[in-house]
Design a protein around this motif. Structure first.
Motif, PDB file in Angstrom:
ATOM      1  N   PHE A 204       0.854  -1.263   0.186  1.00 30.99           N
ATOM      2  CA  PHE A 204      -0.116   0.154  -0.081  1.00 30.99           C
ATOM      3  C   PHE A 204       1.100   1.106   0.220  1.00 30.99           C
ATOM      4  CE2 PHE A 204      -2.403   3.316   2.141  1.00 30.99           C
ATOM      5  CZ  PHE A 204      -3.216   3.739   1.421  1.00 30.99           C
ATOM      6  N   HIS A 205       0.516   2.088  -0.865  1.00 28.28           N
ATOM      7  CA  HIS A 205       1.385   3.420  -0.959  1.00 28.28           C
ATOM      8  C   HIS A 205       0.263   4.568  -0.850  1.00 28.28           C
ATOM      9  CE1 HIS A 205       4.293   5.686  -3.728  1.00 28.28           C
ATOM     10  NE2 HIS A 205       3.362   6.546  -3.505  1.00 28.28           N
ATOM     11  N   GLY A 206       0.520   5.467   0.261  1.00 29.07           N
ATOM     12  CA  GLY A 206      -0.523   6.417   0.733  1.00 29.07           C
ATOM     13  C   GLY A 206      -0.002   7.723   0.503  1.00 29.07           C
ATOM     14  N   HIS A 207      -0.824   8.619   0.187  1.00 30.06           N
ATOM     15  CA  HIS A 207      -0.307  10.107   0.246  1.00 30.06           C
ATOM     16  C   HIS A 207      -1.359  10.592   1.083  1.00 30.06           C
ATOM     17  CE1 HIS A 207       2.137  10.824  -3.386  1.00 30.06           C
ATOM     18  NE2 HIS A 207       1.867   9.457  -3.548  1.00 30.06           N
ATOM     19  N   ASN A 208      -0.962  11.987   1.600  1.00 27.15           N
ATOM     20  CA  ASN A 208      -1.432  12.570   2.525  1.00 27.15           C
ATOM     21  C   ASN A 208      -2.231  13.873   2.426  1.00 27.15           C
ATOM     22  OD1 ASN A 208      -1.276  12.579   5.696  1.00 27.15           O
ATOM     23  ND2 ASN A 208      -0.121  14.339   5.775  1.00 27.15           N
ATOM     24  N   ASP A 209      -3.039  13.975   1.315  1.00 32.58           N
ATOM     25  CA  ASP A 209      -3.690  15.203   0.981  1.00 32.58           C
ATOM     26  C   ASP A 209      -4.612  15.643   1.929  1.00 32.58           C
ATOM     27  OD1 ASP A 209      -3.108  15.987  -2.384  1.00 32.58           O
ATOM     28  OD2 ASP A 209      -2.600  13.613  -1.544  1.00 32.58           O
ATOM     29  N   TYR A 210      -5.384  14.535   2.656  1.00 28.11           N
ATOM     30  CA  TYR A 210      -6.262  15.089   4.005  1.00 28.11           C
ATOM     31  C   TYR A 210      -5.638  14.694   5.112  1.00 28.11           C
ATOM     32  CZ  TYR A 210     -10.035  15.480   0.052  1.00 28.11           C
ATOM     33  OH  TYR A 210     -10.736  15.977  -0.934  1.00 28.11           O
ATOM     34  N   ASP A 211      -4.499  14.631   5.414  1.00 29.80           N
ATOM     35  CA  ASP A 211      -3.677  14.365   6.517  1.00 29.80           C
ATOM     36  C   ASP A 211      -4.258  12.794   7.142  1.00 29.80           C
ATOM     37  OD1 ASP A 211      -1.930  14.950   8.325  1.00 29.80           O
ATOM     38  OD2 ASP A 211      -3.276  16.260   9.584  1.00 29.80           O
ATOM     39  N   LEU A 212      -4.751  12.064   6.251  1.00 29.67           N
ATOM     40  CA  LEU A 212      -4.958  10.707   6.612  1.00 29.67           C
ATOM     41  C   LEU A 212      -4.176   9.557   6.377  1.00 29.67           C
ATOM     42  CD1 LEU A 212      -8.766  10.989   5.537  1.00 29.67           C
ATOM     43  CD2 LEU A 212      -7.958  10.888   7.701  1.00 29.67           C
ATOM     44  N   SER A 213      -3.049   9.776   5.839  1.00 27.47           N
ATOM     45  CA  SER A 213      -2.061   8.788   5.395  1.00 27.47           C
ATOM     46  C   SER A 213      -1.765   7.771   6.394  1.00 27.47           C
ATOM     47  CB  SER A 213      -0.847   9.359   4.982  1.00 27.47           C
ATOM     48  OG  SER A 213       0.053  10.013   5.749  1.00 27.47           O
ATOM     49  N   VAL A 214      -1.417   8.305   7.690  1.00 26.92           N
ATOM     50  CA  VAL A 214      -1.175   7.294   8.651  1.00 26.92           C
ATOM     51  C   VAL A 214      -2.253   6.226   9.075  1.00 26.92           C
ATOM     52  CG1 VAL A 214      -0.349   6.922  11.065  1.00 26.92           C
ATOM     53  CG2 VAL A 214       0.624   8.752   9.671  1.00 26.92           C
ATOM     54  N   ALA A 215      -3.500   6.997   9.253  1.00 23.19           N
ATOM     55  CA  ALA A 215      -4.741   6.049   9.492  1.00 23.19           C
ATOM     56  C   ALA A 215      -4.957   5.305   8.173  1.00 23.19           C
ATOM     57  CB  ALA A 215      -5.875   7.169   9.810  1.00 23.19           C
ATOM     58  N   ASN A 216      -4.748   5.708   7.112  1.00 20.13           N
ATOM     59  CA  ASN A 216      -4.927   4.786   6.017  1.00 20.13           C
ATOM     60  C   ASN A 216      -3.902   3.776   5.967  1.00 20.13           C
ATOM     61  OD1 ASN A 216      -7.193   6.435   5.023  1.00 20.13           O
ATOM     62  ND2 ASN A 216      -5.767   7.360   3.434  1.00 20.13           N
ATOM     63  N   VAL A 217      -2.646   3.868   6.527  1.00 14.97           N
ATOM     64  CA  VAL A 217      -1.651   2.901   6.456  1.00 14.97           C
ATOM     65  C   VAL A 217      -2.154   1.816   7.394  1.00 14.97           C
ATOM     66  CG1 VAL A 217       0.519   2.464   7.205  1.00 14.97           C
ATOM     67  CG2 VAL A 217       0.117   4.120   5.440  1.00 14.97           C
ATOM     68  N   GLU A 237       5.207  14.609  -3.630  1.00 14.21           N
ATOM     69  CA  GLU A 237       4.276  15.636  -4.052  1.00 14.21           C
ATOM     70  C   GLU A 237       3.146  16.122  -3.264  1.00 14.21           C
ATOM     71  OE1 GLU A 237       3.200  15.974  -8.868  1.00 14.21           O
ATOM     72  OE2 GLU A 237       2.948  13.864  -7.947  1.00 14.21           O
ATOM     73  N   ARG A 238       2.692  17.315  -3.590  1.00 11.33           N
ATOM     74  CA  ARG A 238       1.799  17.933  -3.031  1.00 11.33           C
ATOM     75  C   ARG A 238       1.893  17.935  -1.422  1.00 11.33           C
ATOM     76  NH1 ARG A 238      -0.523  14.127  -6.080  1.00 11.33           N
ATOM     77  NH2 ARG A 238      -1.648  13.202  -4.126  1.00 11.33           N
ATOM     78  N   ALA A 239       0.905  17.162  -0.667  1.00 12.49           N
ATOM     79  CA  ALA A 239       0.959  17.164   0.667  1.00 12.49           C
ATOM     80  C   ALA A 239       1.717  15.996   1.404  1.00 12.49           C
ATOM     81  CB  ALA A 239      -0.482  17.034   1.220  1.00 12.49           C
TER      82      ALA A 239
END
Length: 505
Positions: A204-217, A237-239
């Motif tokens: 799984f490769h998460g990005h953090n645009d909504y500040d949810l990357s750690v929760a999604n991980v 990139e981006r956030a």
């Protein structure tokens, strides 16, 4: 209970480099590759995109050369493209052995960007995978825009996965390319895929645009994914991407059924090095690696820490090679000040402590930033006591800088009542001043701390024609000190900061 081992793939050198304004040099990429694999102990690193530049090719050549010699070559990965073998040729020249093949994970991307049918796309992918296999290159496959694919064209994603299940692919990489997933969606999407293809490996490769990357991980792990893609300091990139330090701490503290091979104690060191290489500052309040995250400000917290560590949690700074600090400001209480006094080896009676506390609160109301190193001076000022007066005083100095001549300095220093004078030359006025000062202290057989950081700025609330603040970080036998000087002249403010250091040592 046997723990489930998760692969950590660090993509700071590839996806992290997509941070706006960030570009690693060849030597920086090699240094970080070594640090990530040998010191931090991540399982894999993604180091570059194929075909990007000559500099990128040289960097990958150096990394793969080192990796071959140290048996890490199968841990070094390169982003490649469906381009009729051009990427494969590039990888062969670079000496890379693992490709992360970028493909289209949503029907929207496939239709509007490539303008191809699924069958056409799959045939081209099969051709690239076959060519890679013939040349001894291992293949992982990225499903670009996979998250939107699951939202809007799930039938296409499963059609694609059915095809990949027939191919010699080691891992399938599921990116939330645009950072749009919620934690609930992440769990549902990953679980549906893992359950349907139990024999395949999914990252799984998460990005953090909504500040949810750690929760999604966390949810991707709960759903059964086998690997994660992370970056140091959450660069990207981006956030940015899911941040390595936060994810590792969360897994270690909240997911006892899962383990990684990452060495926690090296996280802070790597974080600071990446920040230094990129100029990409670490926010002071960034979890795990930020300057303030192990600093208590409220006096009640310091008091509680003195009474059975009431404000401690499992996130202890020592895990990351750090130390808890107690800030001084308008919310400081006596307990905060006591903690800092203990570190300085100073003691005050209750009445003295009350006066010093009040002065620090007054400074905080004026937005003054008080540090532990300022305490001896505040004490001296408030109590007017000879016992706290400066033991070292720079009584006078002469700085000269003329075109065609090396800068020089003459310095007079009073140390515990004795006057010393020296002069020296240097690369600049302050360097010459420091060289003269070193000569003074050499006569006393004292080695001055090393200057490891020097920052100049306009203090908060000032303007460009007002005061200049110089902040210097010193290393004294492994212990760091920060001192500040304030003056209308930059060099004089640096000298004032240096005088504070002399009294601290």
């Amino acid at each position: 209970m046997k723990k489930r081992k998760i692969e950590i793939m660090d993509t700071t050198l590839r996806d992290g480099e997509q941070t706006s304004g960030v570009s690693f040099s060849v030597s920086e990429k090699l240094s970080l590759a070594k640090l990530l694999l040998e010191e931090l102990k991540v399982d894999r690193i993604e180091v570059a995109s194929a075909r990007v530049s000559d500099g990128e090719l040289l960097a990958v050549k150096q990394i793969t050369s080192w990796a071959k010699d140290n048996k890490y070559i199968n841990k070094v990965e390169v982003l490649s493209f469906v381009d009729k073998g051009v990427s494969i040729d590039w990888m062969l020249e670079a000496g890379a052995k693992v490709q992360n093949l970028l493909t289209k994970g949503s029907l929207n991307h496939l239709t509007h960007q490539l303008k191809k049918t699924p069958t056409e796309h799959f045939e081209e992918i099969a051709s690239v995978i076959a060519l890679a296999t013939q040349n001894g290159i291992e293949t992982n496959v990225y499903l670009e825009d996979w998250s939107n694919g699951m939202r809007n064209s799930k039938y296409y994603v499963f059609q694609f996965l059915d095809f990949l299940a027939t191919q010699p692919v080691k891992r399938i990489l599921l990116p939330d390319t645009l950072g749009v997933l919620t934690h609930n969606e992440t769990f549902d999407f990953v679980k549906a895929i893992v359950d349907k293809y139990p024999e395949l490996h999914f990252d799984f490769h998460g990005h953090n645009d909504y500040d949810l990357s750690v929760a999604n991980v966390m949810e991707a792990l709960r759903a059964g994914c086998h690997g994660l893609h992370l970056t140091v300091n959450g660069m990207g990139e981006r956030a940015g991407n899911a941040p390595l330090a936060s994810v590792v701490a969360v897994i270690n503290d909240f997911m006892p059924e899962i383990e990684t091979g990452v060495k926690e104690s090296a996280l802070y060191k790597v974080s600071k090095l990446v920040s230094a290489f990129t100029g990409f500052g670490i926010p002071a309040n960034k979890p795990i690696v930020g300057a303030n995250v192990f600093t208590q400000t409220a006096g009640i917290h310091a008091d509680g820490d003195s009474k059975n560590n009431l404000y401690f949690n499992d996130l202890l700074p020592e895990r990351f090679g750090r130390k808890r600090q107690y800030a001084l400001g308008k919310t400081s209480g006596k307990a905060n000040i006591q903690k800092n006094l203990q570190e300085l080896g100073l003691t005050l009676n209750n009445d003295e402590l009350k006066k010093v506390t009040q002065r620090i609160i007054e400074l905080g109301d004026k937005k003054e930033r008080v540090t532990k190193d300022d305490l001896p001076y505040i004490i001296s000022d408030v109590l007017d006591s000879e016992g706290y007066q400066s033991k070292a005083k720079i009584t006078s100095y002469l700085l000269s800088h003329a075109k065609g001549l090396q800068p020089s300095a003459a310095v007079s220093v009073e140390i515990e009542g004795e006057l010393y004078e020296e002069h020296a030359q240097g690369d600049g006025q302050f360097d010459a001043f420091m060289n003269a000062l070193k000569r003074v202290y050499k006569t006393k057989q004292i080695e001055l701390p090393k200057l490891i950081d020097y920052a100049v700025r306009i203090p908060p609330g000032s303007n460009s024609d007002a005061l200049c603040e110089t902040i210097i970080t010193w290393d004294n036998q492994g212990k760091e000190y920060i001192t500040r000087g304030l003056d209308s002249d930059q060099t004089v403010s640096a000298i004032k900061a240096t005088e504070k250091m002399l009294n601290i040592i």
